[in-house]
Design an enzyme around this catalytic site. Sequence first.
Site, PDB file in Angstrom:
ATOM      1  N   CYS A  48      -8.132 -17.588  49.480  1.00  0.00           N
ATOM      2  CA  CYS A  48      -7.924 -16.457  49.777  1.00  0.00           C
ATOM      3  C   CYS A  48      -8.202 -15.848  51.019  1.00  0.00           C
ATOM      4  O   CYS A  48      -7.770 -15.382  51.986  1.00  0.00           O
ATOM      5  CB  CYS A  48      -7.264 -15.856  49.347  1.00  0.00           C
ATOM      6  SG  CYS A  48      -6.115 -14.758  49.534  1.00  0.00           S
TER       7      CYS A  48
ATOM      8  N   ARG B  67      -5.430  -9.711  49.706  1.00  0.00           N
ATOM      9  CA  ARG B  67      -4.431 -10.627  50.155  1.00  0.00           C
ATOM     10  C   ARG B  67      -4.467 -11.539  48.289  1.00  0.00           C
ATOM     11  O   ARG B  67      -4.010 -12.212  47.860  1.00  0.00           O
ATOM     12  CB  ARG B  67      -5.396 -11.816  50.348  1.00  0.00           C
ATOM     13  CG  ARG B  67      -5.655 -11.219  52.051  1.00  0.00           C
ATOM     14  CD  ARG B  67      -6.123 -12.311  52.857  1.00  0.00           C
ATOM     15  NE  ARG B  67      -6.352 -13.369  52.848  1.00  0.00           N
ATOM     16  CZ  ARG B  67      -5.833 -13.839  54.306  1.00  0.00           C
ATOM     17  NH1 ARG B  67      -4.661 -13.514  54.541  1.00  0.00           N
ATOM     18  NH2 ARG B  67      -5.393 -14.881  53.951  1.00  0.00           N
TER      19      ARG B  67
ATOM     20  N   TRP C  10      -8.988 -17.345  45.363  1.00  0.00           N
ATOM     21  CA  TRP C  10      -7.975 -17.930  44.532  1.00  0.00           C
ATOM     22  C   TRP C  10      -7.108 -18.432  43.781  1.00  0.00           C
ATOM     23  O   TRP C  10      -7.166 -19.921  45.056  1.00  0.00           O
ATOM     24  CB  TRP C  10      -6.609 -16.900  44.928  1.00  0.00           C
ATOM     25  CG  TRP C  10      -4.744 -16.665  44.673  1.00  0.00           C
ATOM     26  CD1 TRP C  10      -4.677 -16.233  43.752  1.00  0.00           C
ATOM     27  CD2 TRP C  10      -4.150 -17.916  44.320  1.00  0.00           C
ATOM     28  NE1 TRP C  10      -3.934 -16.251  43.614  1.00  0.00           N
ATOM     29  CE2 TRP C  10      -3.281 -17.598  43.301  1.00  0.00           C
ATOM     30  CE3 TRP C  10      -3.774 -18.816  45.086  1.00  0.00           C
ATOM     31  CZ2 TRP C  10      -1.894 -18.175  43.110  1.00  0.00           C
ATOM     32  CZ3 TRP C  10      -2.966 -19.363  44.971  1.00  0.00           C
ATOM     33  CH2 TRP C  10      -1.926 -18.959  43.954  1.00  0.00           C
TER      34      TRP C  10
ATOM     35  N   ASN D  85     -10.674 -21.841  52.890  1.00  0.00           N
ATOM     36  CA  ASN D  85      -8.933 -21.756  51.823  1.00  0.00           C
ATOM     37  C   ASN D  85      -8.478 -22.847  52.195  1.00  0.00           C
ATOM     38  O   ASN D  85      -8.119 -23.192  53.486  1.00  0.00           O
ATOM     39  CB  ASN D  85      -8.457 -20.316  53.676  1.00  0.00           C
ATOM     40  CG  ASN D  85      -9.585 -19.157  52.169  1.00  0.00           C
ATOM     41  OD1 ASN D  85      -9.647 -19.369  52.363  1.00  0.00           O
ATOM     42  ND2 ASN D  85      -9.344 -18.207  53.262  1.00  0.00           N
ATOM     43  N   GLY D  86      -7.638 -22.750  51.647  1.00  0.00           N
ATOM     44  CA  GLY D  86      -6.245 -24.063  51.814  1.00  0.00           C
ATOM     45  C   GLY D  86      -6.754 -25.148  50.944  1.00  0.00           C
ATOM     46  O   GLY D  86      -6.893 -24.519  49.582  1.00  0.00           O
TER      47      GLY D  86
ATOM     48  N   GLU E 212      16.140  -9.169  45.779  1.00  0.00           N
ATOM     49  CA  GLU E 212      14.430  -8.474  45.731  1.00  0.00           C
ATOM     50  C   GLU E 212      13.953  -7.652  44.936  1.00  0.00           C
ATOM     51  O   GLU E 212      12.695  -7.615  44.652  1.00  0.00           O
ATOM     52  CB  GLU E 212      14.730  -8.004  47.151  1.00  0.00           C
ATOM     53  CG  GLU E 212      13.655  -6.994  47.709  1.00  0.00           C
ATOM     54  CD  GLU E 212      12.237  -8.555  47.706  1.00  0.00           C
ATOM     55  OE1 GLU E 212      11.099  -7.564  48.434  1.00  0.00           O
ATOM     56  OE2 GLU E 212      12.345  -9.313  47.947  1.00  0.00           O
TER      57      GLU E 212
ATOM     58  N   LYS F 231      10.168  -7.364  42.789  1.00  0.00           N
ATOM     59  CA  LYS F 231       9.764  -6.861  42.961  1.00  0.00           C
ATOM     60  C   LYS F 231       9.275  -5.472  41.862  1.00  0.00           C
ATOM     61  O   LYS F 231       8.272  -6.207  41.408  1.00  0.00           O
ATOM     62  CB  LYS F 231      10.139  -5.107  43.716  1.00  0.00           C
ATOM     63  CG  LYS F 231      10.261  -5.530  45.067  1.00  0.00           C
ATOM     64  CD  LYS F 231       8.863  -5.123  45.876  1.00  0.00           C
ATOM     65  CE  LYS F 231       8.912  -6.150  47.425  1.00  0.00           C
ATOM     66  NZ  LYS F 231       8.856  -7.686  46.843  1.00  0.00           N
TER      67      LYS F 231
ATOM     68  N   GLU G  10       7.045  -7.856  40.335  1.00  0.00           N
ATOM     69  CA  GLU G  10       5.443  -8.980  40.949  1.00  0.00           C
ATOM     70  C   GLU G  10       4.743  -7.956  39.748  1.00  0.00           C
ATOM     71  O   GLU G  10       3.318  -8.209  40.254  1.00  0.00           O
ATOM     72  CB  GLU G  10       5.651  -8.573  41.994  1.00  0.00           C
ATOM     73  CG  GLU G  10       6.605  -9.938  42.840  1.00  0.00           C
ATOM     74  CD  GLU G  10       6.740  -9.550  44.342  1.00  0.00           C
ATOM     75  OE1 GLU G  10       6.447 -10.426  44.667  1.00  0.00           O
ATOM     76  OE2 GLU G  10       7.245  -9.155  44.639  1.00  0.00           O
TER      77      GLU G  10
ATOM     78  N   HIS H  83      30.854 -15.161  33.735  1.00  0.00           N
ATOM     79  CA  HIS H  83      30.683 -17.377  33.643  1.00  0.00           C
ATOM     80  C   HIS H  83      28.748 -17.434  32.928  1.00  0.00           C
ATOM     81  O   HIS H  83      28.866 -18.654  33.215  1.00  0.00           O
ATOM     82  CB  HIS H  83      30.632 -17.057  35.612  1.00  0.00           C
ATOM     83  CG  HIS H  83      31.710 -17.318  35.716  1.00  0.00           C
ATOM     84  ND1 HIS H  83      32.939 -18.422  35.538  1.00  0.00           N
ATOM     85  CD2 HIS H  83      31.903 -16.726  36.741  1.00  0.00           C
ATOM     86  CE1 HIS H  83      34.323 -17.211  36.682  1.00  0.00           C
ATOM     87  NE2 HIS H  83      33.016 -16.752  36.707  1.00  0.00           N
TER      88      HIS H  83
ATOM     89  N   LYS I 240      -1.543 -12.467  48.412  1.00  0.00           N
ATOM     90  CA  LYS I 240      -0.109 -12.035  49.710  1.00  0.00           C
ATOM     91  C   LYS I 240      -0.196 -12.689  50.560  1.00  0.00           C
ATOM     92  O   LYS I 240       1.030 -13.127  51.617  1.00  0.00           O
ATOM     93  CB  LYS I 240      -1.360 -11.145  50.509  1.00  0.00           C
ATOM     94  CG  LYS I 240      -0.296  -9.940  52.178  1.00  0.00           C
ATOM     95  CD  LYS I 240       0.830  -9.215  51.035  1.00  0.00           C
ATOM     96  CE  LYS I 240       0.789  -8.743  52.392  1.00  0.00           C
ATOM     97  NZ  LYS I 240       2.727  -7.711  51.808  1.00  0.00           N
TER      98      LYS I 240
END
Length: 605
Positions: free
Chosen positions: A2, A27, A75, A101-102, A482, A486, A489, A505, A600
């Site tokens: 990361c 991050r 990460w 990274n990637g 949202e 939050k 998370e 329903h 992040k």
Amino acid sequence: MCGIVGYIGKRDVAPLLLEGLQRLEYRGYDSAGIVVTSPKASGLKTVKAKGRVRDLEARVPKRFAGTTGIAHTRWATHGAPSDENAHPHLDAEGRVAVVHNGIIDNATELRAKLVADGVEFLSETDTEVLVHLVARSQAVTLEEKVREALRHVEGTYGIAVMHADFSDRIVVARNGSPVVLGIGEKEMFVASDIAALVSHTRQIVTLEDGEMATLKADDFRTYTTEGSRTTATPTTVEWEAESYDMGGHDTYMHKEISEQADAVDRVLRGRIDDRFSTVHLGGLNLDAREARGIRRVKILGCGTSYHAGMIGAQLIEELARIPADAEPASEFRYRNPVVDPDTLYVAVSQSGETYDVLAAVQELKRKGARVLGVVNVVGSAIAREADGGMYVHAGPEVCVVSTKCFTNTVVAFALLALHLGRIRDLSVSDGKRLIEGLRKLPAQIAEILKTEDEIKKIAEEYAGAQSMMFIGRVRGYPVALEASLKLKEISYIHAEAYPASELKHGPLALIEPALPTVAIVPDDELLEKNRAALEEIKARSGRILAVAHREQEKADHTIVVPKNETELDPILMGIPLQLLAYHTALAMGRDIDKPRNLAKSVTVE
């Protein structure tokens, strides 16, 4: 991913790299490592550790001198968090070091070929493939070795490479993952994020996809992966190093929530046009005739940015009367979408580097679409790829979860909707009304933040819940989504968000005393409909926390927020729910700034 940091110059490199890694901790990561050398050294010295940067720092020997080095926070993608899987990765002789990274898509195939040739792998990572490709290259220069290795690679990468035989340089390359150069006085830096650079230099160069660079202490040059020279013009970073400090707060998330009044003031500053009851958005590169030709707006984002896009789509439909919708960018590019020349596409990303969003932008550009970017980071990949757009001016956001950038992004969409509306059919009086509402936002946000102690007490009551439901109708539904995100998370409490109209329903089956419901209840044309939903929940002994403009009789608790214009109310109703998530997580002892399993800037698929 990361985080990448690198330095070449005259200073002792290890402290600089460790400081840079600490600035990239936001991050998200699970391990870290460092490798150093110097012109007089005989080889590379490396230290790696599973865990936090502080764990790595504790392992670095007192005698770990060097003037060139690269470091990384990882990460996990390929292979579990461990010392062996941490970057940097070195070849068997310890002559080549790579941080990456990637994701290398064809790593399995390349690994099999290398193993067949007798190469012994020490990790489970895809990155180690690159190390051996560079080490086995017969090319004369390090640049050629890296270029040759990259010809075999499919996927995304931001890399930095060191070689014991070329201790006077670091070679870096980018394809889909950020690489930023920092230009100092007889010293050079490299990082995946300007946060690692701003305490040392504000002069930066951002590499494009398919571009490489060679860094020496007193010079740098850029070129393509094919070897052609490119022209790199340094730009000046606006953000100061102090912007990345906690400023007396216990966490970055708390600091960033508290900054929202000032942040919203920044996104409005210089953009309001009182004379014509509209706003100036010159960066859109979209004249009035072109704006009137738009038949549809499609907004693309991921996670929080997607939720901001949902509110933005509703604003555009209400104010500009243009059909608009939002869609996860990660899904959009895989469903072979019909790209309409009369549709305006808007890509939303806090970092401006989110891979799923960037890939969607590139696909749209290939198909001839007009794309606007709504991003926070100046000069980011999406900002460069898009035809035009808006910066949201939230300032650096360090906590993994987004708060102030979400709010500023929604305000930016309100500006875009007002701009398009005034070009089309929105009246002068409505334009004036909305401008007055926008100007009220900073003071109203500050008013909400003053109620933090009350929200904290409510959060502590709900911290024991195993699961929570969030509901809202029309404008309130994206706010519920949202808020639900939050909470999950940072507290790890399971949370779901539903349109309030959908309760009967199916989700109503879940309602019981042990499942609290957070209801978004604005004072708008749907007030009585929302109150009916509260009645349904209360009839089944459900606990209710309402976020509303006045006390709600059926709610066990009500967080009262100031009333603005109806179209702008969702901006304010999200603020107390950020504090609710924060104080719930705090009561549960969570690592708020670095929630588990998250990063992040998501620069991989």
